[in-house]
Design a protein around this motif. Sequence first.
Motif, mmCIF file in Angstrom:
data_model
loop_
_atom_site.group_PDB
_atom_site.id
_atom_site.type_symbol
_atom_site.label_atom_id
_atom_site.label_comp_id
_atom_site.label_asym_id
_atom_site.label_seq_id
_atom_site.Cartn_x
_atom_site.Cartn_y
_atom_site.Cartn_z
ATOM 1 N N ASN A 162 -24.833 27.298 22.853
ATOM 2 C CA ASN A 162 -26.145 27.455 22.221
ATOM 3 C C ASN A 162 -26.041 27.757 20.737
ATOM 4 O OD1 ASN A 162 -27.805 26.861 24.443
ATOM 5 N ND2 ASN A 162 -27.500 28.921 25.274
ATOM 6 N N ARG A 163 -25.048 28.531 20.339
ATOM 7 C CA ARG A 163 -24.851 28.838 18.919
ATOM 8 C C ARG A 163 -24.484 27.569 18.143
ATOM 9 N NH1 ARG A 163 -22.665 33.393 19.643
ATOM 10 N NH2 ARG A 163 -20.591 32.617 20.156
ATOM 11 N N ALA A 164 -23.552 26.785 18.681
ATOM 12 C CA ALA A 164 -23.148 25.537 18.020
ATOM 13 C C ALA A 164 -24.323 24.559 17.958
ATOM 14 C CB ALA A 164 -21.975 24.907 18.762
ATOM 15 N N TYR A 165 -25.069 24.490 19.052
ATOM 16 C CA TYR A 165 -26.242 23.608 19.095
ATOM 17 C C TYR A 165 -27.244 23.990 18.004
ATOM 18 C CZ TYR A 165 -30.763 21.829 20.539
ATOM 19 O OH TYR A 165 -31.995 21.240 20.540
ATOM 20 N N GLN A 166 -27.582 25.263 17.899
ATOM 21 C CA GLN A 166 -28.568 25.711 16.915
ATOM 22 C C GLN A 166 -28.137 25.372 15.486
ATOM 23 O OE1 GLN A 166 -31.636 26.924 17.276
ATOM 24 N NE2 GLN A 166 -31.437 26.695 19.496
ATOM 25 N N THR A 167 -26.871 25.582 15.195
ATOM 26 C CA THR A 167 -26.362 25.275 13.855
ATOM 27 C C THR A 167 -26.440 23.787 13.567
ATOM 28 O OG1 THR A 167 -24.837 27.141 13.952
ATOM 29 C CG2 THR A 167 -24.333 25.418 12.353
ATOM 30 N N LEU A 168 -26.002 22.983 14.520
ATOM 31 C CA LEU A 168 -25.929 21.547 14.298
ATOM 32 C C LEU A 168 -27.299 20.884 14.310
ATOM 33 C CD1 LEU A 168 -24.005 19.286 13.705
ATOM 34 C CD2 LEU A 168 -23.608 19.032 16.152
ATOM 35 N N ILE A 169 -28.188 21.289 15.190
ATOM 36 C CA ILE A 169 -29.497 20.637 15.275
ATOM 37 C C ILE A 169 -30.287 20.857 13.993
ATOM 38 C CG2 ILE A 169 -30.853 22.468 16.369
ATOM 39 C CD1 ILE A 169 -30.946 18.722 17.299
ATOM 40 N N LYS A 170 -30.070 21.985 13.330
ATOM 41 C CA LYS A 170 -30.735 22.222 12.041
ATOM 42 C C LYS A 170 -30.307 21.186 11.003
ATOM 43 C CE LYS A 170 -31.262 27.172 12.647
ATOM 44 N NZ LYS A 170 -30.775 28.492 12.229
ATOM 45 N N ALA A 171 -29.063 20.742 11.085
ATOM 46 C CA ALA A 171 -28.536 19.789 10.102
ATOM 47 C C ALA A 171 -28.929 18.352 10.410
ATOM 48 C CB ALA A 171 -27.013 19.896 10.037
ATOM 49 N N VAL A 172 -29.142 18.020 11.676
ATOM 50 C CA VAL A 172 -29.359 16.610 12.034
ATOM 51 C C VAL A 172 -30.772 16.287 12.487
ATOM 52 C CG1 VAL A 172 -26.934 16.331 12.665
ATOM 53 C CG2 VAL A 172 -28.605 16.829 14.452
ATOM 54 N N HIS A 173 -31.631 17.283 12.591
ATOM 55 C CA HIS A 173 -32.993 17.037 13.078
ATOM 56 C C HIS A 173 -33.770 16.169 12.085
ATOM 57 C CE1 HIS A 173 -37.032 17.755 14.571
ATOM 58 N NE2 HIS A 173 -36.451 18.098 15.711
ATOM 59 N N PRO A 174 -34.578 15.229 12.593
ATOM 60 C CA PRO A 174 -35.355 14.344 11.705
ATOM 61 C C PRO A 174 -36.264 15.102 10.738
ATOM 62 C CG PRO A 174 -35.446 13.537 13.959
ATOM 63 C CD PRO A 174 -34.756 14.869 14.002
ATOM 64 N N ASP A 175 -36.761 16.257 11.129
ATOM 65 C CA ASP A 175 -37.615 17.044 10.244
ATOM 66 C C ASP A 175 -36.865 17.622 9.051
ATOM 67 O OD1 ASP A 175 -39.669 16.526 11.982
ATOM 68 O OD2 ASP A 175 -39.687 18.528 12.889
ATOM 69 N N HIS A 176 -35.537 17.573 9.112
ATOM 70 C CA HIS A 176 -34.710 18.119 8.032
ATOM 71 C C HIS A 176 -33.811 17.047 7.423
ATOM 72 C CE1 HIS A 176 -36.042 22.126 9.064
ATOM 73 N NE2 HIS A 176 -35.825 21.823 10.329
ATOM 74 N N GLY A 177 -34.236 15.794 7.475
ATOM 75 C CA GLY A 177 -33.492 14.709 6.858
ATOM 76 C C GLY A 177 -32.481 14.030 7.767
ATOM 77 N N GLY A 178 -32.434 14.423 9.016
ATOM 78 C CA GLY A 178 -31.526 13.795 9.968
ATOM 79 C C GLY A 178 -32.180 12.596 10.630
ATOM 80 N N SER A 179 -31.735 12.282 11.822
ATOM 81 C CA SER A 179 -32.276 11.119 12.514
ATOM 82 C C SER A 179 -32.521 11.421 13.985
ATOM 83 C CB SER A 179 -31.312 9.938 12.406
ATOM 84 O OG SER A 179 -30.193 10.141 13.251
ATOM 85 N N ASP A 180 -33.396 10.625 14.581
ATOM 86 C CA ASP A 180 -33.653 10.740 16.017
ATOM 87 C C ASP A 180 -32.359 10.524 16.798
ATOM 88 O OD1 ASP A 180 -36.368 11.229 15.716
ATOM 89 O OD2 ASP A 180 -36.888 9.112 15.847
ATOM 90 N N TYR A 181 -31.574 9.557 16.356
ATOM 91 C CA TYR A 181 -30.333 9.238 17.063
ATOM 92 C C TYR A 181 -29.384 10.435 17.096
ATOM 93 C CZ TYR A 181 -25.745 7.320 18.054
ATOM 94 O OH TYR A 181 -24.497 7.116 18.577
ATOM 95 N N LEU A 182 -29.121 11.027 15.933
ATOM 96 C CA LEU A 182 -28.184 12.150 15.888
ATOM 97 C C LEU A 182 -28.733 13.349 16.655
ATOM 98 C CD1 LEU A 182 -26.796 12.040 12.246
ATOM 99 C CD2 LEU A 182 -25.636 11.400 14.351
ATOM 100 N N ALA A 183 -30.022 13.619 16.512
ATOM 101 C CA ALA A 183 -30.620 14.737 17.246
ATOM 102 C C ALA A 183 -30.511 14.503 18.752
ATOM 103 C CB ALA A 183 -32.076 14.928 16.824
ATOM 104 N N SER A 184 -30.705 13.270 19.190
ATOM 105 C CA SER A 184 -30.604 12.987 20.624
ATOM 106 C C SER A 184 -29.176 13.166 21.120
ATOM 107 C CB SER A 184 -31.117 11.576 20.949
ATOM 108 O OG SER A 184 -30.241 10.588 20.469
ATOM 109 N N ARG A 185 -28.193 12.819 20.289
ATOM 110 C CA ARG A 185 -26.788 13.008 20.677
ATOM 111 C C ARG A 185 -26.452 14.502 20.781
ATOM 112 N NH1 ARG A 185 -23.753 9.310 22.846
ATOM 113 N NH2 ARG A 185 -21.949 9.852 21.635
ATOM 114 N N VAL A 186 -26.943 15.294 19.844
ATOM 115 C CA VAL A 186 -26.708 16.738 19.875
ATOM 116 C C VAL A 186 -27.389 17.349 21.099
ATOM 117 C CG1 VAL A 186 -27.168 18.917 18.660
ATOM 118 C CG2 VAL A 186 -26.326 16.928 17.396
#
Length: 151
Positions: free
Chosen positions: A114-138
Amino acid sequence: MQLEHESGRLSGSVIAGSLAGRDLDGLGLDELQHLYVECCSAQDQSRTVLGTYLDRRSDCQDWRNWDCVGRADGSSSRQEQHGGNSGFRSEGMDVTEASKILGLGKNPSRAEINRAYQTLIKAVHPDHGGSDYLASRVNAARQVLLRNCGD
């Protein structure tokens, strides 16, 4: 592609096609457009991953207007031109792949996942400049690891 978990920076190299072996950061706009066209006909996630990289590159802000020409039938859909792949599914992801995505070792605890997920999803979420694809993989990686978590 490599994702720096802390900064959300993407980097990578081309592994197939006419630009194989080249670093993405070293490619100019013309070369990136050429690579995009090559990725349009790929059967894997190449175009989606490249699109995520292009979204983060400051000199490529207009990449979504690039034509996906060169396909066998000469056509391209709006979804393809815009890098859409909302239908990505994670079936088949194994624990090893999920651990690599979240940057975890073997047999992580629920708290580590959960800690790793929270850190990574912040970086890849579409609302923060990431993408749907990367967020779905995370998201998929977290689900796989939590299903297989021993605690």
